[in-house]
Write an enzyme that holds these catalytic residues in place. Structure first.
Site, PDB file in Angstrom:
ATOM      1  N   ARG A 105       0.826  -1.218   0.000  1.00 52.63           N
ATOM      2  CA  ARG A 105       0.000   0.000   0.000  1.00 52.63           C
ATOM      3  C   ARG A 105       0.860   1.269   0.000  1.00 52.63           C
ATOM      4  NH1 ARG A 105      -3.160  -3.449  -0.819  1.00 52.63           N
ATOM      5  NH2 ARG A 105      -5.299  -3.689  -0.071  1.00 52.63           N
ATOM      6  N   SER A 161     -11.141  -0.715   2.646  1.00 54.54           N
ATOM      7  CA  SER A 161     -10.471  -0.924   3.943  1.00 54.54           C
ATOM      8  C   SER A 161     -10.158   0.434   4.573  1.00 54.54           C
ATOM      9  CB  SER A 161      -9.143  -1.651   3.754  1.00 54.54           C
ATOM     10  OG  SER A 161      -9.331  -2.873   3.113  1.00 54.54           O
ATOM     11  N   GLU A 211      -5.871   3.542   6.360  1.00 58.89           N
ATOM     12  CA  GLU A 211      -5.411   3.254   4.997  1.00 58.89           C
ATOM     13  C   GLU A 211      -5.654   4.413   4.033  1.00 58.89           C
ATOM     14  OE1 GLU A 211      -5.684   0.442   1.275  1.00 58.89           O
ATOM     15  OE2 GLU A 211      -7.236   1.680   2.082  1.00 58.89           O
TER      16      GLU A 211
HETATM   17  N1  EPU Z   1     -11.458 -10.949   9.001  1.00 57.52           N
HETATM   18  C1  EPU Z   1     -12.195 -11.101  10.137  1.00 57.52           C
HETATM   19  N2  EPU Z   1     -13.200 -10.210  10.373  1.00 57.52           N
HETATM   20  C2  EPU Z   1     -13.508  -9.228   9.496  1.00 57.52           C
HETATM   21  C3  EPU Z   1     -12.751  -9.066   8.324  1.00 57.52           C
HETATM   22  C4  EPU Z   1     -11.718  -9.950   8.096  1.00 57.52           C
HETATM   23  O1  EPU Z   1     -11.943 -11.987  10.945  1.00 57.52           O
HETATM   24  O2  EPU Z   1     -14.473  -8.495   9.773  1.00 57.52           O
HETATM   25  C5  EPU Z   1     -10.410 -11.931   8.708  1.00 57.52           C
HETATM   26  C6  EPU Z   1     -10.804 -12.859   7.571  1.00 57.52           C
HETATM   27  O3  EPU Z   1     -11.541 -13.944   8.004  1.00 57.52           O
HETATM   28  C7  EPU Z   1      -9.468 -13.274   7.014  1.00 57.52           C
HETATM   29  C8  EPU Z   1      -8.602 -12.088   7.300  1.00 57.52           C
HETATM   30  O4  EPU Z   1      -9.258 -11.278   8.263  1.00 57.52           O
HETATM   31  O5  EPU Z   1      -8.940 -14.397   7.698  1.00 57.52           O
HETATM   32  C9  EPU Z   1      -8.327 -11.282   6.062  1.00 57.52           C
HETATM   33  O6  EPU Z   1      -9.554 -10.869   5.462  1.00 57.52           O
HETATM   34  P1  EPU Z   1      -9.710 -10.723   3.881  1.00 57.52           P
HETATM   35  O7  EPU Z   1      -9.046 -11.842   3.189  1.00 57.52           O
HETATM   36  O8  EPU Z   1     -11.132 -10.436   3.597  1.00 57.52           O
HETATM   37  O9  EPU Z   1      -8.849  -9.467   3.516  1.00 57.52           O
HETATM   38  P2  EPU Z   1      -8.524  -8.150   4.333  1.00 57.52           P
HETATM   39  O10 EPU Z   1      -7.223  -8.343   5.007  1.00 57.52           O
HETATM   40  O11 EPU Z   1      -9.699  -7.808   5.147  1.00 57.52           O
HETATM   41  C10 EPU Z   1      -7.205  -7.111   2.314  1.00 57.52           C
HETATM   42  C11 EPU Z   1      -7.124  -5.766   1.658  1.00 57.52           C
HETATM   43  C12 EPU Z   1      -8.325  -5.545   0.754  1.00 57.52           C
HETATM   44  C13 EPU Z   1      -8.343  -6.674  -0.270  1.00 57.52           C
HETATM   45  C14 EPU Z   1      -8.415  -8.025   0.473  1.00 57.52           C
HETATM   46  C15 EPU Z   1      -8.309  -9.224  -0.446  1.00 57.52           C
HETATM   47  C16 EPU Z   1      -5.892  -4.325   3.157  1.00 57.52           C
HETATM   48  C17 EPU Z   1      -5.972  -3.204   4.140  1.00 57.52           C
HETATM   49  N3  EPU Z   1      -7.052  -4.726   2.656  1.00 57.52           N
HETATM   50  O12 EPU Z   1      -8.358  -7.094   3.142  1.00 57.52           O
HETATM   51  O13 EPU Z   1      -8.152  -4.293   0.087  1.00 57.52           O
HETATM   52  O14 EPU Z   1      -9.440  -6.549  -1.144  1.00 57.52           O
HETATM   53  O15 EPU Z   1      -7.281  -8.125   1.367  1.00 57.52           O
HETATM   54  O16 EPU Z   1      -6.993  -9.434  -0.786  1.00 57.52           O
HETATM   55  O17 EPU Z   1      -4.801  -4.793   2.855  1.00 57.52           O
HETATM   56  C18 EPU Z   1      -8.658  -1.961   0.198  1.00 57.52           C
HETATM   57  O18 EPU Z   1      -7.444  -1.756   0.200  1.00 57.52           O
HETATM   58  O19 EPU Z   1      -9.491  -1.025   0.269  1.00 57.52           O
HETATM   59  C19 EPU Z   1      -9.143  -3.327   0.140  1.00 57.52           C
HETATM   60  C20 EPU Z   1     -10.441  -3.609   0.136  1.00 57.52           C
END
Ligand code: EPU
Length: 341
Positions: free
Chosen positions: A166, A240, A336
């Site tokens: 990022r 995010s 972010e």
């Molecule tokens: N999780 C939870 N609770 C929640 C949300 C997530 O427990 O409410 C857990 C999920 O179960 C999973 C882990 O956190 O084990 C990661 O969640 P997820 O794979 O959905 O991805 P994220 O880390 O929440 C990141 C990016 C997103 C991107 C997704 C998919 C960042 C800050 N965010 O989200 O990017 O779409 O991975 O790769 O790195 C953005 O930058 O705006 C964005 C949406």
């Protein structure tokens, strides 16, 4: 010819729908208009501010004394086409997801996991947009920029952009120095791989697909994102709201030992990324209503403007979330989206 409007509502140009006004505002479709904009800013003693899709930015409620430039530079040019790959130069103002869908139907891989992300092509390198194991840095060859101070067009190589999670030079040392004009991507003609993400793998198992096509991967991502990330046109948000914090691997391992269900992402021996959404949910905040804002009930990482939130509200709620997570885990979350004051 540059058309400058005055006192334009910011709310209409950022997907979280918060903000005062831009003192001046203009749409940029050509490189010539950039030169006119620089001249206008000089004469009116104001500075330029580059706006993309407004999907990763939070503004104050003040009048911002800037000439905001909405970059609408178009273009899609295949500059090299071999048996193994294609190199495509794209205008910064092109809609990101329309571009991604064009690459997918042309059987070019490298961007399919970045499907359904709002915003423009030119905004993606700024924060090195990433999702489901792909980051734009992996396919960007170079970026053509307009150097505002020296009034020249330059080409920056991928290395010169200093991409990281990022992050890039456009957020730090070279902030406001350049206007991104085009981005050149190198995309592969090899068979695509299923992204190494639990949600994506589960989707293909459930749908009985072993070797998905690019289009099937794109459709899977659209489906998964559609559930976890609210449509900003309907529910005001910037995706995010927090970065996934990078902590020491010892801290991450302890957290994982105490919570076996937690997925952690090692970066190198000493550093590991932990999911902010999980930390926020475990701190009891998922779906919590803070009045003017709330945390989305299907994804704790998304802060939603319930309608009339102000900049003050967003900062106060952000700090409450950071404090609650810190008190529980000793980990400091970092926001972010960029904040413009
Ligand atoms: N999780 C939870 N609770 C929640 C949300 C997530 O427990 O409410 C857990 C999920 O179960 C999973 C882990 O956190 O084990 C990661 O969640 P997820 O794979 O959905 O991805 P994220 O880390 O929440 C990141 C990016 C997103 C991107 C997704 C998919 C960042 C800050 N965010 O989200 O990017 O779409 O991975 O790769 O790195 C953005 O930058 O705006 C964005 C949406």
């Amino acid at each position: 010819m540059l058309q400058v409007q005055e006192n334009v509502d910011i709310k209409d140009y950022c997907t979280i729908h918060i903000g005062g006004q831009f003192r001046y505002f203009a749409i940029i479709k050509t490189k010539e208009e950039i030169t006119e904009a620089i001249e206008f800013a000089r004469k009116n003693n104001t500075r330029l501010f580059m706006l993309g899709g407004g999907s990763n930015i939070v503004f104050t409620d003040k009048v911002l004394d800037v000439l905001a430039l909405k970059i609408e530079i178009e273009g899609f040019e295949i500059i090299e086409n071999t048996d193994d790959y294609a190199v495509i130069k794209v205008g910064a103002g092109e809609n990101w997801d329309i571009f991604v869908s064009r690459t997918v139907v042309s059987n070019l891989s490298g961007l399919e996991a970045l499907s359904a992300i709002p915003g423009t092509v030119g905004a993606t390198p700024v924060q090195n947009v990433g999702a489901y194991g792909q980051e734009v840095k992996d396919t960007i060859v170079s970026i053509e920029v307009f150097d505002i101070q020296n009034k020249v067009i330059k080409t920056l190589t991928n290395t010169e952009c200093k991409f990281a999670y990022r992050d890039s030079i456009f957020k730090h040392e070279d902030k406001n120095k350049y206007i991104i004009l085009t981005v050149t991507f190198k995309l592969s003609k090899k068979n695509p791989e299923i992204p190494h993400y639990i949600d994506v793998k589960k989707y293909f198992i459930q749908n009985n697909i072993n070797t998905p096509t690019l289009l099937e991967i794109r459709n899977a991502i659209i489906h998964i994102r559609g559930y976890k990330l609210p449509d900003p046109k309907v529910i005001f948000n910037v995706g995010s709201f927090f970065k996934n914090p990078i902590v020491s691997s010892d801290v991450a391992k302890k957290l994982k030992n105490n919570n076996p269900e937690l997925t952690i992402y090692p970066i190198d021996e000493d550093h590991t990324k932990v999911p902010a959404g999980w930390l926020i949910e475990k701190a009891g905040l998922k779906g919590k209503n803070f009045g003017p804002l709330s945390l989305y009930n299907k994804n704790a990482l998304v802060l939603v403007n319930n309608g009339n939130a102000t900049y003050e509200d967003i900062i106060s709620v952000r700090d409450q979330i950071i404090k609650t997570v810190f008190d529980k885990f000793g980990i400091t979350l970092e926001q972010e989206p960029e904040i413009i004051k």
